[in-house]
Design a protein around this motif. Structure first.
Motif, PDB file in Angstrom:
ATOM      1  N   THR A   1       9.462  35.705  -7.465  1.00 53.37           N
ATOM      2  CA  THR A   1       8.843  34.660  -6.656  1.00 53.37           C
ATOM      3  C   THR A   1       9.876  33.593  -6.331  1.00 53.37           C
ATOM      4  O   THR A   1      10.587  33.118  -7.224  1.00 53.37           O
ATOM      5  CB  THR A   1       7.664  34.012  -7.396  1.00 53.37           C
ATOM      6  OG1 THR A   1       6.698  35.007  -7.715  1.00 53.37           O
ATOM      7  CG2 THR A   1       7.004  32.931  -6.548  1.00 53.37           C
TER       8      THR A   1
ATOM      9  N   LYS B   1      10.026  29.827  -4.742  1.00 52.92           N
ATOM     10  CA  LYS B   1       9.008  28.794  -4.557  1.00 52.92           C
ATOM     11  C   LYS B   1       9.611  27.440  -4.236  1.00 52.92           C
ATOM     12  O   LYS B   1      10.596  27.013  -4.842  1.00 52.92           O
ATOM     13  CB  LYS B   1       8.169  28.685  -5.839  1.00 52.92           C
ATOM     14  CG  LYS B   1       7.028  27.682  -5.776  1.00 52.92           C
ATOM     15  CD  LYS B   1       6.211  27.724  -7.062  1.00 52.92           C
ATOM     16  CE  LYS B   1       5.045  26.762  -7.005  1.00 52.92           C
ATOM     17  NZ  LYS B   1       4.222  26.818  -8.240  1.00 52.92           N
TER      18      LYS B   1
ATOM     19  N   THR C   1       5.981  29.610  -0.605  1.00 51.90           N
ATOM     20  CA  THR C   1       6.172  30.472  -1.774  1.00 51.90           C
ATOM     21  C   THR C   1       6.144  31.916  -1.297  1.00 51.90           C
ATOM     22  O   THR C   1       5.206  32.316  -0.594  1.00 51.90           O
ATOM     23  CB  THR C   1       5.067  30.244  -2.816  1.00 51.90           C
ATOM     24  OG1 THR C   1       5.133  28.901  -3.295  1.00 51.90           O
ATOM     25  CG2 THR C   1       5.233  31.207  -3.994  1.00 51.90           C
TER      26      THR C   1
ATOM     27  N   HIS D   1       6.398  35.968  -2.610  1.00 52.84           N
ATOM     28  CA  HIS D   1       6.257  36.780  -3.818  1.00 52.84           C
ATOM     29  C   HIS D   1       6.361  38.255  -3.449  1.00 52.84           C
ATOM     30  O   HIS D   1       5.706  38.720  -2.510  1.00 52.84           O
ATOM     31  CB  HIS D   1       4.909  36.501  -4.475  1.00 52.84           C
ATOM     32  CG  HIS D   1       4.636  37.329  -5.697  1.00 52.84           C
ATOM     33  ND1 HIS D   1       5.403  37.246  -6.839  1.00 52.84           N
ATOM     34  CD2 HIS D   1       3.687  38.262  -5.952  1.00 52.84           C
ATOM     35  CE1 HIS D   1       4.934  38.080  -7.746  1.00 52.84           C
ATOM     36  NE2 HIS D   1       3.895  38.717  -7.230  1.00 52.84           N
TER      37      HIS D   1
ATOM     38  N   GLN E   1       6.330  42.103  -5.475  1.00 51.02           N
ATOM     39  CA  GLN E   1       6.084  42.788  -6.744  1.00 51.02           C
ATOM     40  C   GLN E   1       6.069  44.302  -6.502  1.00 51.02           C
ATOM     41  O   GLN E   1       5.225  44.820  -5.777  1.00 51.02           O
ATOM     42  CB  GLN E   1       4.746  42.345  -7.337  1.00 51.02           C
ATOM     43  CG  GLN E   1       4.461  42.886  -8.721  1.00 51.02           C
ATOM     44  CD  GLN E   1       3.115  42.423  -9.246  1.00 51.02           C
ATOM     45  OE1 GLN E   1       2.077  42.707  -8.642  1.00 51.02           O
ATOM     46  NE2 GLN E   1       3.111  41.694 -10.352  1.00 51.02           N
TER      47      GLN E   1
ATOM     48  N   GLN F   1      -1.764  41.338  -1.269  1.00 52.59           N
ATOM     49  CA  GLN F   1      -2.054  40.419  -2.363  1.00 52.59           C
ATOM     50  C   GLN F   1      -3.276  40.883  -3.140  1.00 52.59           C
ATOM     51  O   GLN F   1      -4.149  41.562  -2.606  1.00 52.59           O
ATOM     52  CB  GLN F   1      -2.321  39.013  -1.821  1.00 52.59           C
ATOM     53  CG  GLN F   1      -3.432  38.976  -0.793  1.00 52.59           C
ATOM     54  CD  GLN F   1      -3.510  37.679  -0.031  1.00 52.59           C
ATOM     55  OE1 GLN F   1      -4.031  36.687  -0.544  1.00 52.59           O
ATOM     56  NE2 GLN F   1      -3.015  37.685   1.203  1.00 52.59           N
TER      57      GLN F   1
END
Length: 473
Positions: A111, A113, A119, A121, A123, A167
């Motif tokens: 992440t 930020k 921000t 992210h 993964q 997400q």
């Protein structure tokens, strides 16, 4: 009076004075004793040293790496292997360990930020069964490797935030929308999301996701062979009220819409959820109603539609004793509407759909009802349960759950009783980064299973064991 007598008297008076001073240091009464003029002065006792100030508590550890100018970098990693053993999930006679596999989830995330700008992210995860690649030196397919999350979150003022990309989305207890976190692959949504968060007052989330988009092929170009009538969309609004202070409950209201273009069905879901605590008592209650239009073909092969009218309700109450071992008892019931298949061409319109729920947390550890309404063939579900739990150690929790299942709608074949499941589970929190859980479950089926599955004579109990090690930072 001789000098000797005066000296003896002075010594006696000085001794009496010293004894009195010693006594006053151990009582709350102050005594003053006059010494003779020629007595030697007594030195005052030295004051006790002040205790050293307590050291400041160490700051909580964080993996965040400061980059300067308000930017930070937050790495994350998870490795979660799981041993899974069961007797086949087919309710036929067999050995306890008809199937035994080890799977894993390996995640790596990052992440970037800055509270003022954005921000981002990302993964990645790899999910596989150990040994599924017969030749690890030549297998480059990596079928279980994927982008689990990848999004950017953009602040738009003091209370507003937009989140765009893949997400996880979880509402309340994940009854209808969740990330299915127990499942190794888990769930995420390709979605646009708008969050309004006013601290200590309310949280509002509006979102829209593309659940299926077969009109686009993997490189992002249009697939002319798949018309837009193959799309599935999902969205809604979730409103959480947290202005009420404990012991008042937390209240959520939710509206969801699921547009299944291939099935020619638009399903709207409305309802609410509340939970609260009062002393050792905890409680939850929720209810949802589904409406809309569902299309189907009748016995004549004609395309017709029917209005949807389905519902679900659930309640749970528990009590925890305020002692070291924290013993607790929870009782609950879930009801999801269904409809019999016999002579009922519009049955799907009366069947409640749990949409994108995390059903592992709702209907038993053995996951026979992970996909509803498919798991009960549209007959709905009634689930009643009791759970006992306690902490034999501050890092260990042990629970035993007894669950009774039956279909909400009776089947003309073998009745509605599905069976009883018993789950015994232990969780050991080794530390804040590592946990181990072990579960044994047994399902004792009833004749109602014959309405759902093709099972030969002699329904046999099903056994299941799993052990999960979860290491995450």
């Amino acid at each position: 009076m001789s000098k000797l007598l005066r000296g003896c008297l002075a010594v006696a008076l000085w001794s009496t004075s010293a004894f009195a001073q010693t006594t006053t240091t151990t009582t709350t009464t102050t005594t003053t004793t006059l010494a003779p003029a020629d007595a030697q002065p007594v030195a005052a006792p030295a004051p006790a040293p002040m205790p050293a100030p307590a050291p400041a508590p160490a700051p909580a550890w964080s993996p965040a790496i400061a980059l300067g100018n308000g930017w930070s970098l937050i790495p994350e990693v998870q490795y979660r292997p799981r041993l899974f053993i069961d007797s086949g999930a087919n309710f036929t006679a067999g050995t306890f360990a008809d199937r035994a596999v080890i799977s894993h989830r390996a995640r790596l995330g990052l992440t970037v930020k800055n509270a003022e700008f954005f921000t981002a992210h990302v993964q990645l995860q790899d999910v596989r069964v150990w040994g599924e690649e017969a030749d690890v030196t030549n297998d480059f397919s990596a079928n279980g490797f994927d982008l689990h999350q990848g999004y950017v979150s953009i602040p738009m003022g003091k209370y507003l935030e937009a989140k765009l990309g893949r997400q996880e989305i979880i509402f309340d207890n994940a009854r209808l929308v969740g990330n299915l976190g127990w499942y190794q692959r888990a769930r995420s949504f390709d979605a646009a999301r708008l969050n309004i968060k006013v601290p200590d007052i309310m949280n509002v989330t509006a979102f829209w996701s593309m659940a299926a988009e077969p009109t686009i092929i993997s490189d992002g170009t249009l697939n002319a062979a798949a018309p837009r009538t193959s799309e599935v969309g999902f969205g809604g609004i979730h409103f959480n009220i947290n202005a009420l202070k404990s012991p008042a409950p937390t209240i959520s209201l939710m509206y969801l819409v699921h547009e299944n273009v291939p099935a020619k069905e638009t399903r709207h879901t409305l309802g609410g959820f509340l939970s609260g605590k009062a002393g050792g008592l905890n409680y939850q209650a929720e209810g949802y109603y589904q409406l809309g239009q569902s299309s189907f073909f009748n016995a004549m092969g004609e395309a017709v539609s029917a209005p949807i009218g389905a519902f679900m309700a659930a309640a749970k109450v528990g009590y925890t004793l305020d002692v070291t071992t924290k013993p607790s008892l929870n009782l609950g019931i879930d009801y999801l509407s269904g409809s019999p298949a016999e002579g009922n061409p519009v049955r799907r319109a009366k069947v409640f759909d749990t949409l994108y729920a995390t059903n592992h947390a709702m209907y038993g550890e053995m996951d026979f009802f992970l996909n509803i309404p498919v798991a009960t063939a549209g007959l709905g579900l009634m689930h009643a349960y009791a759970m006992l739990a306690f902490n034999p150690h501050e890092k260990v929790n042990v629970s035993l759950a007894a669950r009774y299942f039956q279909t909400a709608a009776a089947s003309a074949m073998n009745g509605s009783n599905l069976g009883i499941e018993m789950d015994l589970k232990g969780v050991y929190k080794v530390n804040k980064f590592l946990s181990v859980d072990l579960m044994y479950g047994v399902f004792m089926p009833s004749e109602g299973w014959r309405a759902l599955k093709t099972i030969p004579n002699g329904l046999s109990p099903e056994h299941q064991v799993y052990m999960t090690v979860d290491a995450a930072i």
